[in-house]
Write a protein that holds these residues in place. Structure first.
Motif, PDB file in Angstrom:
ATOM      1  N   ILE A   1       0.880  -1.153   0.021  1.00 57.52           N
ATOM      2  CA  ILE A   1      -0.008  -0.003   0.046  1.00 57.52           C
ATOM      3  C   ILE A   1       0.976   0.965   0.226  1.00 57.52           C
ATOM      4  N   VAL A   2       0.532   2.128  -0.859  1.00 55.85           N
ATOM      5  CA  VAL A   2       1.368   3.400  -0.988  1.00 55.85           C
ATOM      6  C   VAL A   2       0.504   4.504  -0.262  1.00 55.85           C
ATOM      7  N   ASN A   3       1.357   5.065   0.769  1.00 55.01           N
ATOM      8  CA  ASN A   3       0.658   6.218   1.483  1.00 55.01           C
ATOM      9  C   ASN A   3       1.095   7.383   1.279  1.00 55.01           C
ATOM     10  N   LEU A   4       1.605   7.634   0.144  1.00 54.47           N
ATOM     11  CA  LEU A   4       2.228   9.123  -0.127  1.00 54.47           C
ATOM     12  C   LEU A   4       1.324  10.131  -0.208  1.00 54.47           C
ATOM     13  N   ASP A   5       0.091   9.938  -0.553  1.00 49.16           N
ATOM     14  CA  ASP A   5      -0.926  10.939  -0.459  1.00 49.16           C
ATOM     15  C   ASP A   5      -1.283  11.456   0.827  1.00 49.16           C
ATOM     16  N   ILE A   6      -1.144  10.436   1.926  1.00 53.16           N
ATOM     17  CA  ILE A   6      -1.396  10.808   3.402  1.00 53.16           C
ATOM     18  C   ILE A   6      -0.027  11.789   3.620  1.00 53.16           C
ATOM     19  N   MET A   7       1.088  11.374   3.349  1.00 55.97           N
ATOM     20  CA  MET A   7       2.354  12.089   3.817  1.00 55.97           C
ATOM     21  C   MET A   7       2.443  13.373   3.168  1.00 55.97           C
ATOM     22  N   MET A   8       1.792  13.312   1.972  1.00 57.55           N
ATOM     23  CA  MET A   8       1.911  14.858   1.252  1.00 57.55           C
ATOM     24  C   MET A   8       0.898  15.826   2.052  1.00 57.55           C
ATOM     25  N   ALA A   9      -0.242  15.256   2.425  1.00 56.29           N
ATOM     26  CA  ALA A   9      -1.234  16.052   3.169  1.00 56.29           C
ATOM     27  C   ALA A   9      -0.792  16.479   4.379  1.00 56.29           C
TER      28      ALA A   9
ATOM     29  N   GLU B   1      14.384   7.820  -1.938  1.00 59.23           N
ATOM     30  CA  GLU B   1      15.316   8.470  -0.987  1.00 59.23           C
ATOM     31  C   GLU B   1      15.078  10.289  -1.107  1.00 59.23           C
ATOM     32  N   ALA B   2      14.825  10.385  -2.327  1.00 54.33           N
ATOM     33  CA  ALA B   2      14.563  11.950  -2.696  1.00 54.33           C
ATOM     34  C   ALA B   2      13.172  12.289  -1.873  1.00 54.33           C
ATOM     35  N   ILE B   3      12.222  11.045  -2.212  1.00 47.50           N
ATOM     36  CA  ILE B   3      10.861  11.549  -1.509  1.00 47.50           C
ATOM     37  C   ILE B   3      10.835  11.736   0.194  1.00 47.50           C
ATOM     38  N   CYS B   4      11.601  10.686   0.489  1.00 46.11           N
ATOM     39  CA  CYS B   4      11.663  11.022   1.796  1.00 46.11           C
ATOM     40  C   CYS B   4      12.519  11.959   2.466  1.00 46.11           C
ATOM     41  N   LYS B   5      13.425  12.436   1.830  1.00 42.01           N
ATOM     42  CA  LYS B   5      14.107  13.594   2.099  1.00 42.01           C
ATOM     43  C   LYS B   5      13.360  14.884   1.949  1.00 42.01           C
ATOM     44  N   GLU B   6      12.545  15.055   1.052  1.00 41.78           N
ATOM     45  CA  GLU B   6      11.627  16.175   0.860  1.00 41.78           C
ATOM     46  C   GLU B   6      10.642  16.074   1.919  1.00 41.78           C
ATOM     47  N   LEU B   7      10.007  14.865   2.227  1.00 45.82           N
ATOM     48  CA  LEU B   7       8.970  14.943   3.034  1.00 45.82           C
ATOM     49  C   LEU B   7       9.228  14.631   4.619  1.00 45.82           C
ATOM     50  N   ASP B   8      10.744  14.576   4.735  1.00 47.03           N
ATOM     51  CA  ASP B   8      11.159  14.339   6.084  1.00 47.03           C
ATOM     52  C   ASP B   8      10.559  13.144   6.712  1.00 47.03           C
ATOM     53  N   CYS B   9      10.525  11.870   6.112  1.00 51.87           N
ATOM     54  CA  CYS B   9       9.968  10.855   6.619  1.00 51.87           C
ATOM     55  C   CYS B   9      10.742   9.522   6.311  1.00 51.87           C
ATOM     56  N   GLN B  10      10.349   8.530   6.777  1.00 52.04           N
ATOM     57  CA  GLN B  10      11.060   6.988   6.425  1.00 52.04           C
ATOM     58  C   GLN B  10      10.065   6.547   5.328  1.00 52.04           C
ATOM     59  N   PRO B  11      10.793   5.434   4.826  1.00 54.68           N
ATOM     60  CA  PRO B  11      10.013   4.812   3.618  1.00 54.68           C
ATOM     61  C   PRO B  11       9.121   3.745   4.177  1.00 54.68           C
ATOM     62  N   GLY B  12       8.914   3.373   5.321  1.00 51.90           N
ATOM     63  CA  GLY B  12       7.857   2.962   5.941  1.00 51.90           C
ATOM     64  C   GLY B  12       6.605   3.722   6.429  1.00 51.90           C
ATOM     65  N   ASP B  13       6.855   5.134   6.183  1.00 52.63           N
ATOM     66  CA  ASP B  13       5.821   6.151   6.315  1.00 52.63           C
ATOM     67  C   ASP B  13       5.076   6.170   4.971  1.00 52.63           C
ATOM     68  N   ILE B  14       5.722   5.740   4.004  1.00 54.48           N
ATOM     69  CA  ILE B  14       5.129   5.692   2.318  1.00 54.48           C
ATOM     70  C   ILE B  14       4.598   4.492   1.861  1.00 54.48           C
ATOM     71  N   LEU B  15       5.353   3.424   2.345  1.00 57.66           N
ATOM     72  CA  LEU B  15       5.135   2.063   1.941  1.00 57.66           C
ATOM     73  C   LEU B  15       4.601   1.148   2.915  1.00 57.66           C
TER      74      LEU B  15
END
Length: 71
Positions: free
Chosen positions: A4-12, A49-63
């Motif tokens: 499951i990709v939670n990118l939209d949640i982290m972006m919000a 890595e670039a997404i995590c850097k910009e959103l200041d999060c861990q890969p597990g926050d997104i995936l």
């Protein structure tokens, strides 16, 4: 799909638009949208890595892995 990709949640949470994140990560908005909607079949570690850097999060926050039926 079990991933499951939670990118939209982290972006919000970070109050960042798809276009702005795409520009910062140097990826096309269309490709970022494919990732965000969970339709991507793969992601490069450099992109993750670039997404995590910009959103200041861990890969597990997104995936996230959820056990379930595979398509």
């Amino acid at each position: 799909m079990a991933i499951i990709v939670n990118l939209d949640i982290m972006m919000a949470r970070r109050k960042i638009s798809l276009g702005e994140l795409a520009e910062r990560v140097d990826i096309t908005p269309a490709n970022l949208s494919i990732l965000k909607t969970g339709k991507a079949k793969a992601i490069r570690f450099s992109t993750l890595e670039a997404i995590c850097k910009e959103l200041d999060c861990q890969p597990g926050d997104i995936l996230e892995y959820q056990e379930g039926d595979d398509e």
